[in-house]
Design a protein around this motif. Structure first.
Motif, PDB file in Angstrom:
ATOM      1  N   MET A 182       6.434 -26.552  36.758  1.00 40.50           N
ATOM      2  CA  MET A 182       5.855 -25.479  37.201  1.00 40.50           C
ATOM      3  C   MET A 182       4.462 -25.594  37.560  1.00 40.50           C
ATOM      4  SD  MET A 182       6.752 -21.792  37.459  1.00 40.50           S
ATOM      5  CE  MET A 182       7.956 -21.722  36.443  1.00 40.50           C
ATOM      6  N   LEU A 183       3.898 -25.172  38.714  1.00 37.91           N
ATOM      7  CA  LEU A 183       2.708 -25.148  39.271  1.00 37.91           C
ATOM      8  C   LEU A 183       1.799 -23.766  38.916  1.00 37.91           C
ATOM      9  CD1 LEU A 183       3.672 -26.484  42.405  1.00 37.91           C
ATOM     10  CD2 LEU A 183       2.271 -27.915  41.216  1.00 37.91           C
ATOM     11  N   GLU A 184       0.635 -23.860  38.465  1.00 36.45           N
ATOM     12  CA  GLU A 184      -0.072 -22.698  37.989  1.00 36.45           C
ATOM     13  C   GLU A 184      -1.517 -22.705  38.578  1.00 36.45           C
ATOM     14  OE1 GLU A 184      -0.310 -23.591  33.710  1.00 36.45           O
ATOM     15  OE2 GLU A 184       1.733 -22.892  33.652  1.00 36.45           O
ATOM     16  N   ALA A 185      -1.949 -21.582  38.779  1.00 38.77           N
ATOM     17  CA  ALA A 185      -3.412 -21.308  39.268  1.00 38.77           C
ATOM     18  C   ALA A 185      -3.938 -20.000  38.489  1.00 38.77           C
ATOM     19  CB  ALA A 185      -3.527 -21.173  40.963  1.00 38.77           C
ATOM     20  N   ARG A 186      -4.862 -20.304  37.727  1.00 44.52           N
ATOM     21  CA  ARG A 186      -5.562 -19.283  37.046  1.00 44.52           C
ATOM     22  C   ARG A 186      -7.115 -19.138  37.534  1.00 44.52           C
ATOM     23  NH1 ARG A 186      -4.913 -17.335  31.934  1.00 44.52           N
ATOM     24  NH2 ARG A 186      -3.347 -18.826  31.484  1.00 44.52           N
ATOM     25  N   SER A 187      -7.268 -17.732  37.636  1.00 49.20           N
ATOM     26  CA  SER A 187      -8.744 -17.367  37.957  1.00 49.20           C
ATOM     27  C   SER A 187      -9.066 -16.007  36.900  1.00 49.20           C
ATOM     28  CB  SER A 187      -8.979 -16.909  39.273  1.00 49.20           C
ATOM     29  OG  SER A 187     -10.286 -16.462  39.644  1.00 49.20           O
ATOM     30  N   PHE A 188     -10.313 -16.239  36.691  1.00 46.18           N
ATOM     31  CA  PHE A 188     -10.994 -14.929  35.867  1.00 46.18           C
ATOM     32  C   PHE A 188     -11.345 -13.817  36.800  1.00 46.18           C
ATOM     33  CE2 PHE A 188     -11.065 -18.303  32.828  1.00 46.18           C
ATOM     34  CZ  PHE A 188     -10.318 -17.718  31.784  1.00 46.18           C
ATOM     35  N   VAL A 189     -11.241 -12.534  36.354  1.00 41.15           N
ATOM     36  CA  VAL A 189     -11.344 -11.385  37.254  1.00 41.15           C
ATOM     37  C   VAL A 189     -12.170 -10.352  36.309  1.00 41.15           C
ATOM     38  CG1 VAL A 189      -9.453 -11.926  38.776  1.00 41.15           C
ATOM     39  CG2 VAL A 189      -9.283 -10.430  36.616  1.00 41.15           C
ATOM     40  N   GLU A 190     -12.889  -9.525  37.120  1.00 44.73           N
ATOM     41  CA  GLU A 190     -13.273  -8.318  36.451  1.00 44.73           C
ATOM     42  C   GLU A 190     -12.480  -7.226  36.016  1.00 44.73           C
ATOM     43  OE1 GLU A 190     -16.841  -7.884  36.251  1.00 44.73           O
ATOM     44  OE2 GLU A 190     -17.035  -9.840  36.790  1.00 44.73           O
ATOM     45  N   ASN A 191     -11.319  -7.181  36.381  1.00 43.73           N
ATOM     46  CA  ASN A 191     -10.142  -6.323  35.974  1.00 43.73           C
ATOM     47  C   ASN A 191      -8.974  -6.562  36.626  1.00 43.73           C
ATOM     48  OD1 ASN A 191     -10.032  -4.569  38.596  1.00 43.73           O
ATOM     49  ND2 ASN A 191     -12.164  -3.847  38.295  1.00 43.73           N
ATOM     50  N   PHE A 192      -7.821  -5.755  36.404  1.00 46.01           N
ATOM     51  CA  PHE A 192      -6.765  -6.123  36.906  1.00 46.01           C
ATOM     52  C   PHE A 192      -6.085  -5.032  37.859  1.00 46.01           C
ATOM     53  CE2 PHE A 192      -5.836  -7.674  32.287  1.00 46.01           C
ATOM     54  CZ  PHE A 192      -5.914  -8.933  32.491  1.00 46.01           C
ATOM     55  N   ASP A 193      -7.168  -4.225  38.124  1.00 42.19           N
ATOM     56  CA  ASP A 193      -6.549  -2.975  38.984  1.00 42.19           C
ATOM     57  C   ASP A 193      -5.999  -3.384  40.535  1.00 42.19           C
ATOM     58  OD1 ASP A 193      -7.769  -1.310  37.216  1.00 42.19           O
ATOM     59  OD2 ASP A 193      -9.514  -0.995  38.449  1.00 42.19           O
ATOM     60  N   LYS A 194      -6.527  -4.385  41.304  1.00 41.60           N
ATOM     61  CA  LYS A 194      -6.011  -4.782  42.396  1.00 41.60           C
ATOM     62  C   LYS A 194      -4.661  -5.455  42.319  1.00 41.60           C
ATOM     63  CE  LYS A 194      -8.145  -8.002  44.572  1.00 41.60           C
ATOM     64  NZ  LYS A 194      -9.326  -8.725  45.489  1.00 41.60           N
ATOM     65  N   ALA A 195      -4.601  -6.353  41.173  1.00 37.71           N
ATOM     66  CA  ALA A 195      -3.229  -7.182  40.871  1.00 37.71           C
ATOM     67  C   ALA A 195      -2.182  -6.122  40.472  1.00 37.71           C
ATOM     68  CB  ALA A 195      -3.650  -7.862  39.838  1.00 37.71           C
ATOM     69  N   LYS A 196      -2.402  -5.213  39.679  1.00 34.55           N
ATOM     70  CA  LYS A 196      -1.539  -4.285  39.321  1.00 34.55           C
ATOM     71  C   LYS A 196      -0.873  -3.426  40.444  1.00 34.55           C
ATOM     72  CE  LYS A 196      -3.027  -3.399  34.493  1.00 34.55           C
ATOM     73  NZ  LYS A 196      -3.394  -2.396  33.313  1.00 34.55           N
ATOM     74  N   LYS A 197      -1.770  -3.010  41.414  1.00 34.04           N
ATOM     75  CA  LYS A 197      -1.170  -2.361  42.504  1.00 34.04           C
ATOM     76  C   LYS A 197      -0.383  -3.086  43.519  1.00 34.04           C
ATOM     77  CE  LYS A 197      -1.618   0.910  46.092  1.00 34.04           C
ATOM     78  NZ  LYS A 197      -0.360   1.212  46.360  1.00 34.04           N
TER      79      LYS A 197
END
Length: 175
Positions: free
Chosen positions: A1-16
């Motif tokens: 499995m390949l993975e890519a992680r990033s830290f964000v300010e909030n999850f709003d955009k991803a949840k949408k």
């Protein structure tokens, strides 16, 4: 499995986006990771690490205590890894006994951290939203590099961590 992680300010955009593409919510999980580094000082956490994972809220078909040795390979986007050792235990005490008896000559305690996550399936790929001790992150997972690149683009994931997430988490938690 390949993975890519990033830290964000909030999850709003991803949840949408998850809602728009009708991703399948798999559930909430709670994990405590204990990281051990190699006693061979020529090896970094990228080269080799031992992780004892204690899962207090489990959504997977695995035991609640998992011990792995991981070797990370940095990719163009994200990372992949090999797992030369993976063992599952019924209790943390059993895992620690195994470490004490078999691995303390090769690994030493480094640090530990907790996280709460929410996992979503997107076809054969996955996206995890995680709160790592107050740090919010998005982790995209795919079986292929093209799949991972598509997820990174779709979710506009920026500043993908190079190498193991545990290195960046350790650095951020020191602040």
């Amino acid at each position: 499995m390949l993975e890519a992680r990033s830290f964000v300010e909030n999850f709003d955009k991803a949840k949408k986006i998850l809602e728009d593409i009708k991703a399948v919510y798999k559930g909430e999980y709670i994990i405590h990771d204990i990281v051990f580094s190699s006693t061979d000082k020529s090896k970094t956490l990228t080269d080799e690490l031992l992780r004892l994972r204690v899962i207090s809220k489990n959504i997977w078909n695995e035991k609640n205590v998992i011990l792995v040795i991981k070797n990370t390979e940095v990719k163009e986007v994200g990372k992949s890894y090999t797992v030369p050792l993976k063992m599952q235990f019924d209790t943390e005490a059993e895992a620690r006994k195994y470490i004490d008896e078999n691995l303390l000559d090769k690994f030493e305690y480094c640090y530990e951290f907790g996280r709460t996550g929410w996992q979503y399936d997107i076809g054969e790929d996955q996206l995890d939203l995680e709160d790592i001790e107050g740090l919010l992150s998005i982790e995209a997972k795919s079986k292929t590099e093209d799949g991972l690149k598509k997820l990174v683009k779709l979710f506009e994931i920026e500043d993908v961590i190079k190498g193991p997430s545990v290195i960046k988490v350790k650095e951020l938690l020191k602040r």
